[in-house]
Motif scaffolding. Structure first.
Motif, PDB file in Angstrom:
ATOM      1  N   VAL A  60      66.372   9.481 -10.656  1.00 18.34           N
ATOM      2  CA  VAL A  60      65.487   8.114 -11.060  1.00 18.34           C
ATOM      3  C   VAL A  60      64.626   7.807  -9.704  1.00 18.34           C
ATOM      4  CG1 VAL A  60      65.412   5.757 -11.286  1.00 18.34           C
ATOM      5  CG2 VAL A  60      67.078   7.281 -12.523  1.00 18.34           C
ATOM      6  N   LEU A  61      63.346   8.532 -10.025  1.00 21.82           N
ATOM      7  CA  LEU A  61      62.306   8.214  -8.772  1.00 21.82           C
ATOM      8  C   LEU A  61      61.355   7.000  -9.059  1.00 21.82           C
ATOM      9  CD1 LEU A  61      61.377  12.269  -8.644  1.00 21.82           C
ATOM     10  CD2 LEU A  61      62.878  10.804  -7.388  1.00 21.82           C
ATOM     11  N   LEU A  62      61.376   6.194  -8.025  1.00 21.91           N
ATOM     12  CA  LEU A  62      60.330   5.130  -7.935  1.00 21.91           C
ATOM     13  C   LEU A  62      59.018   5.396  -7.282  1.00 21.91           C
ATOM     14  CD1 LEU A  62      61.533   1.370  -7.496  1.00 21.91           C
ATOM     15  CD2 LEU A  62      59.724   2.339  -6.205  1.00 21.91           C
ATOM     16  N   VAL A  63      57.835   5.389  -7.856  1.00 23.82           N
ATOM     17  CA  VAL A  63      56.744   5.778  -7.390  1.00 23.82           C
ATOM     18  C   VAL A  63      56.341   4.733  -6.411  1.00 23.82           C
ATOM     19  CG1 VAL A  63      54.466   6.480  -7.843  1.00 23.82           C
ATOM     20  CG2 VAL A  63      56.372   7.117  -9.533  1.00 23.82           C
ATOM     21  N   LEU A  64      55.949   4.957  -5.101  1.00 26.95           N
ATOM     22  CA  LEU A  64      55.479   4.088  -4.260  1.00 26.95           C
ATOM     23  C   LEU A  64      53.989   4.116  -4.153  1.00 26.95           C
ATOM     24  CD1 LEU A  64      58.039   4.780  -1.305  1.00 26.95           C
ATOM     25  CD2 LEU A  64      57.981   2.880  -2.953  1.00 26.95           C
ATOM     26  N   ALA A  65      53.294   5.299  -4.381  1.00 27.90           N
ATOM     27  CA  ALA A  65      51.920   5.371  -4.413  1.00 27.90           C
ATOM     28  C   ALA A  65      51.495   6.798  -5.010  1.00 27.90           C
ATOM     29  CB  ALA A  65      51.637   5.300  -2.900  1.00 27.90           C
ATOM     30  N   ARG A  66      50.171   6.691  -5.543  1.00 25.77           N
ATOM     31  CA  ARG A  66      49.695   7.713  -5.862  1.00 25.77           C
ATOM     32  C   ARG A  66      48.235   7.942  -5.166  1.00 25.77           C
ATOM     33  NH1 ARG A  66      50.279   9.937 -11.355  1.00 25.77           N
ATOM     34  NH2 ARG A  66      52.193   9.234 -12.305  1.00 25.77           N
ATOM     35  N   PHE A  67      47.715   8.944  -4.714  1.00 24.52           N
ATOM     36  CA  PHE A  67      46.581   9.166  -4.056  1.00 24.52           C
ATOM     37  C   PHE A  67      46.091  10.565  -4.251  1.00 24.52           C
ATOM     38  CE2 PHE A  67      50.015   9.276  -1.190  1.00 24.52           C
ATOM     39  CZ  PHE A  67      49.663  10.400  -0.591  1.00 24.52           C
ATOM     40  N   PRO A  68      44.722  10.682  -4.097  1.00 23.91           N
ATOM     41  CA  PRO A  68      43.899  12.049  -4.273  1.00 23.91           C
ATOM     42  C   PRO A  68      44.203  12.753  -2.886  1.00 23.91           C
ATOM     43  CG  PRO A  68      42.410  10.514  -4.082  1.00 23.91           C
ATOM     44  CD  PRO A  68      43.639   9.686  -4.084  1.00 23.91           C
ATOM     45  N   VAL A  69      44.158  13.951  -2.966  1.00 20.38           N
ATOM     46  CA  VAL A  69      44.638  15.077  -1.912  1.00 20.38           C
ATOM     47  C   VAL A  69      43.693  16.282  -2.011  1.00 20.38           C
ATOM     48  CG1 VAL A  69      46.221  16.395  -0.522  1.00 20.38           C
ATOM     49  CG2 VAL A  69      46.785  14.049  -1.570  1.00 20.38           C
ATOM     50  N   GLN A  70      43.205  16.450  -0.928  1.00 19.78           N
ATOM     51  CA  GLN A  70      42.147  17.878  -0.784  1.00 19.78           C
ATOM     52  C   GLN A  70      42.545  18.503   0.423  1.00 19.78           C
ATOM     53  OE1 GLN A  70      37.971  16.901  -0.891  1.00 19.78           O
ATOM     54  NE2 GLN A  70      37.938  15.759  -2.882  1.00 19.78           N
ATOM     55  N   ASN A  71      43.419  18.179   1.072  1.00 18.92           N
ATOM     56  CA  ASN A  71      44.122  18.779   2.413  1.00 18.92           C
ATOM     57  C   ASN A  71      45.169  18.064   3.105  1.00 18.92           C
ATOM     58  OD1 ASN A  71      42.927  16.981   4.367  1.00 18.92           O
ATOM     59  ND2 ASN A  71      40.758  17.629   3.883  1.00 18.92           N
ATOM     60  N   ALA A  72      45.669  18.684   4.252  1.00 15.14           N
ATOM     61  CA  ALA A  72      46.763  18.257   4.482  1.00 15.14           C
ATOM     62  C   ALA A  72      46.505  16.785   5.339  1.00 15.14           C
ATOM     63  CB  ALA A  72      47.455  19.194   5.410  1.00 15.14           C
ATOM     64  N   GLU A  73      45.489  16.738   5.820  1.00 10.87           N
ATOM     65  CA  GLU A  73      45.271  15.587   6.710  1.00 10.87           C
ATOM     66  C   GLU A  73      45.197  14.343   5.723  1.00 10.87           C
ATOM     67  OE1 GLU A  73      44.678  12.908   9.593  1.00 10.87           O
ATOM     68  OE2 GLU A  73      45.584  14.755   9.446  1.00 10.87           O
ATOM     69  N   GLU A  74      44.469  14.604   4.495  1.00 16.61           N
ATOM     70  CA  GLU A  74      44.517  13.270   3.566  1.00 16.61           C
ATOM     71  C   GLU A  74      45.956  13.077   2.865  1.00 16.61           C
ATOM     72  OE1 GLU A  74      41.936  13.930   0.326  1.00 16.61           O
ATOM     73  OE2 GLU A  74      39.929  14.035   1.562  1.00 16.61           O
ATOM     74  N   MET A  75      46.755  13.910   2.748  1.00 18.48           N
ATOM     75  CA  MET A  75      47.973  13.684   2.406  1.00 18.48           C
ATOM     76  C   MET A  75      48.793  13.007   3.299  1.00 18.48           C
ATOM     77  SD  MET A  75      50.997  16.352   1.191  1.00 18.48           S
ATOM     78  CE  MET A  75      51.606  16.648   2.861  1.00 18.48           C
ATOM     79  N   TYR A  76      48.594  13.354   4.718  1.00 19.51           N
ATOM     80  CA  TYR A  76      49.287  12.574   5.810  1.00 19.51           C
ATOM     81  C   TYR A  76      48.672  11.110   5.836  1.00 19.51           C
ATOM     82  CZ  TYR A  76      49.952  11.001  10.805  1.00 19.51           C
ATOM     83  OH  TYR A  76      50.575  10.194  11.469  1.00 19.51           O
ATOM     84  N   GLN A  77      47.379  10.850   5.753  1.00 19.29           N
ATOM     85  CA  GLN A  77      46.887   9.473   5.849  1.00 19.29           C
ATOM     86  C   GLN A  77      47.442   8.643   4.366  1.00 19.29           C
ATOM     87  OE1 GLN A  77      45.255   8.039   8.283  1.00 19.29           O
ATOM     88  NE2 GLN A  77      45.057  10.167   9.333  1.00 19.29           N
ATOM     89  N   GLY A  78      47.405   9.395   3.484  1.00 26.96           N
ATOM     90  CA  GLY A  78      47.952   8.845   2.141  1.00 26.96           C
ATOM     91  C   GLY A  78      49.488   8.110   2.156  1.00 26.96           C
TER      92      GLY A  78
END
Length: 735
Positions: A60-78
């Motif tokens: 059972v996974l509780l979603v904390l956030a969704r965000f767009p990702v185009q590269n590793a840095e954007e994923m880090y920031q999200g």
């Protein structure tokens, strides 16, 4: 924090529809199905209830956030943007799981590392305190899935997978996961049957997974009631009072459920090693008063709680992964069908199988089938109403008919295929007829010649590419690998037709049939062990006793086509020194000893087969004067200085081994081999050379130097007359 959460429930592939229904019933809103998952929204109470009560979910996974990702840095920031202080203290521990690919992140380890760095950096304090990584027992487990340019960041509320209920600490060789077992029971209608007071039986229960899952459903036990550690246990958003209330409600339901009169739930298992582990699992689940496991073979399975009660028979027969499993599995399914028809009339049955073709051989029609996956293996669940109008078999023979059939078989006569023919397909009937025709012809010859081991059938009909050999009252079947042009499903269906026909046509028990697949062999593969049963059968040939093994190796230890050569050696061996090269299990040596050989020497590279040879000699009372030499035949001959009046050579087509120099190829090396052996042949002696390489050509230089006589025709008995190219043989003497 929000009062409603977005949730993902993961599950094994093929359970999505069932999980969707279950999750809705437990309060998940806006629920919809995805591949191996269900998605919806709910309050925290429902998330807890799903963890506690879901019989089908993995996590059972509780979603904390969704965000767009185009590269590793954007994923880090999200990830960094999430307020992690609401979820984890700076001195806590975490584990990160990463799945998916894209946005330049194709390595899951790298993706997980970036997520971890973002969380740690966000929580790092001025004093340098920061969370640690704990892969096994973290305070929180974070999951990020990258899908089509979007990151879905979740908190795993489950901890370890929900299918791990905690009761199954001991398991068999190929256990079903608990949530798959639960799904099978739900599809089979067990909740409805249990509600009506029905019974449940598993004739192949292993360590009792079906039994426990069925008992928990019937007694209203939450599947994860006894779990002590959860993914939310140390989560800062955890509400203990809410969880404690739900857990107390589940405990009260369990108390009420277990206080009811228990349903009749029974398991039967043939393997005595699994009985106690199964009983231990039942006790750990708290169902010791509800479930019983007994040791018993399928042939004796007879669930009778009382005369009128019915219920569900559920089982997961073995799938078969070893060479030759087709025969044992076919007869297992046939026996299962017979037991259902005889002992479970008006019951429901649910057969979970990785071999649906075998399910058709049970003699009962399934009214519904469901596709499942067991890990990476596609499977079918066959649902059956055990009623006479669903039976597809004919009436069974009487004991008098069986006795008459046995007498006719023993006399070498073809026994008629009567009532039981109804269970054979058209192709199976054709195959049975051919076997009986051959038996009528060869049985009389074998009885007159005193032969008890012979070839009955050898791909007489091309579509049934099998060799069928009789070893007394045992049948040894070799399946020739079909050409690639043949549809594998058709080839499998024909094999099953033939296997179904053999016991019927020959009037033998199904457990007396052994099958192996014969493919093009390289190196030492034909001599490699395929099983470890270690069961030897004693047979008689020409006045000697020999040991054969029908299960463990591709060949049985006795080459039936060489029978005439062995008998010739016995007739010619009196007073002679005998040399047997590539001796295998030394059956020719035993014949030579029986014929009065002054001494014998047998050479082979395999210690296994030399041990077998020693047993063959000892079985006949021969030990002294009979040498067994382990070594590379070519190297041994080059060093030997003995002299022999009778030599027998039956080399493999091709051989290599770590213990020999180079590679032996019979076509390339036979001249050198024969020259070396002829150098050891005494004046007036005879060398017999034979091999079964279909394309073999004797080198033209040999007849120029030796007296060479092709005796192939004289070394073929009637059982191999249909295949005169089974081997070639020459009698070679010095000029």
């Amino acid at each position: 924090m929000s009062d409603r959460y977005e949730l993902y429930l993961t599950c094994p592939k093929s359970l999505e529809g069932l999980l969707l229904d279950e999750a809705r019933g437990l309060g998940l809103e806006e629920a919809r199905e995805h591949t191996a998952a269900v998605h919806g929204v709910a309050e925290l109470e429902t998330a807890y209830r799903l963890c506690l009560w879901s019989r089908l979910a993995n996590r059972v996974l509780l979603v904390l956030a969704r965000f767009p990702v185009q590269n590793a840095e954007e994923m880090y920031q999200g990830v960094h943007a999430v307020d992690w202080s609401e979820h984890l203290s700076p001195t806590g521990s975490l584990a990160v799981e990463f799945s998916g690919r894209g946005a330049g992140i194709d390595n899951t380890h790298f993706g997980a590392l970036k997520v971890k760095d973002a969380i740690v950096d966000r929580l790092r304090t001025a004093t340098g305190e920061r969370p640690s990584v704990d892969k096994f027992s973290p305070d929180i487990r974070v999951h990020l899935r990258l899908d089509k340019g979007e990151a879905i960041l979740s908190l795993d509320l489950s901890g370890h997978s929900l299918h791990q209920r905690g009761y199954r600490l001991q398991q068999g060789a190929a256990p079903l996961k608990e949530n798959l077992a639960a799904a099978i029971l739900i599809r089979a209608g067990w909740p409805r049957i249990a509600a009506g007071g029905g019974a449940l039986a598993d004739p192949m229960c292993g360590v009792g997974t079906f039994l426990v899952e069925a008992g928990m459903m019937a007694a209203d036990l939450a599947p994860n009631l006894k779990r002590e550690h959860w993914g939310f246990s140390n989560w800062l958003g955890h509400v203990p009072a809410l969880w404690n209330r739900l857990h107390a409600e589940a405990e009260e339901r369990a108390r009420i459920g277990l206080s009811k009169p228990p349903l009749w739930i029974r398991g039967y298992e043939a393997d005595p090693r699994l009985i106690q582990p199964g009983r231990n699992n039942i006790e750990r689940a708290g169902l010791g008063n509800w479930i019983r496991i007994y040791q018993g073979e399928l042939a004796t399975f007879e669930p009778r709680p009382d005369q009128n009660q019915t219920g569900l028979v559920v089982c997961n027969p073995p799938y078969g992964e070893r060479l030759g499993d087709e025969a044992s599995l076919l007869y297992l399914y046939q026996n299962l069908g017979e037991r259902l028809r005889q002992a479970c009339l008006n019951w429901d049955a649910a057969i979970f199988t990785g071999a649906p073709e075998l399910g058709k051989r049970m003699g009962i029609r399934s009214h519904k089938q469901y596709a499942f996956w067991n890990g990476a293996l596609p499977c079918k669940l066959l649902l059956i109403n055990v009623k006479p109008d669903q039976f597809v078999t004919g009436e069974r023979r009487s004991s008098a008919e069986r006795a008459e059939r046995a007498e006719r078989i023993e006399a070498g006569e073809a026994a008629p295929v009567t009532h039981e023919a109804a269970r054979l397909s058209e192709g199976g009937q054709m195959f049975a007829n051919r076997l009986q025709k051959n038996l009528k012809q060869l049985g009389k010859w074998a009885k007159k010649a005193g032969v008890e081991c012979y070839r009955l059938y050898d791909a007489d009909m091309p579509e049934y590419a099998l060799a069928v050999d009789l070893y007394g009252d045992w049948v040894h079947v070799q399946e020739y690998a079909p050409p690639r042009s043949i549809d594998p499903d058709k080839a499998q269906a024909r094999l099953l037709d033939a296997l179904a026909a053999i016991p019927v046509a020959l009037g033998i028990a199904a457990d007396k049939v052994m099958i192996k697949r014969r493919e093009r062999q390289t190196g030492t593969r034909q001599y490699e062990r395929h099983a470890t049963q270690g069961e030897f059968l004693q047979v008689n040939e020409g006045g000697v006793k020999l040991l054969v093994n029908l299960t463990d190796y591709l060949d049985t230890g006795l080459f039936l086509d060489h029978r005439p050569l062995r008998l010739r050696l016995q007739q010619e061996a009196a007073g002679k020194r005998f040399l047997n090269l590539f001796c295998y299990t030394a059956t020719a040596t035993v014949h030579a000893a029986k014929g009065g050989a002054r001494s014998t020497t047998s050479v082979d590279l395999s210690k296994t087969y030399l041990d077998w040879a020693r047993r063959n000699l000892s079985l006949n009372g021969y030990s002294d004067k009979h040498r067994l030499e382990q070594g590379d035949v070519m190297a041994w001959l080059a060093e030997d200085r003995g002299e022999y009046e009778l030599i027998f050579i039956d080399p493999p087509t091709f051989s290599n081994s770590k213990r020999m120099e180079g590679v032996f190829d019979v076509q390339r090396d036979h001249v050198q081999l024969i020259d070396l052996a002829m150098a050891r042949l005494a004046p007036g002696g005879v060398l017999y050379f034979s091999n079964n390489f279909r394309k073999f050509q004797l080198d033209e230089s040999l007849p120029a130097r030796y007296q060479v006589e092709d005796i192939s025709t004289d070394t073929i008995d009637p059982d191999f007359a249909r295949n005169p190219r089974i081997h070639k043989a020459w009698r070679i003497t010095l000029r």
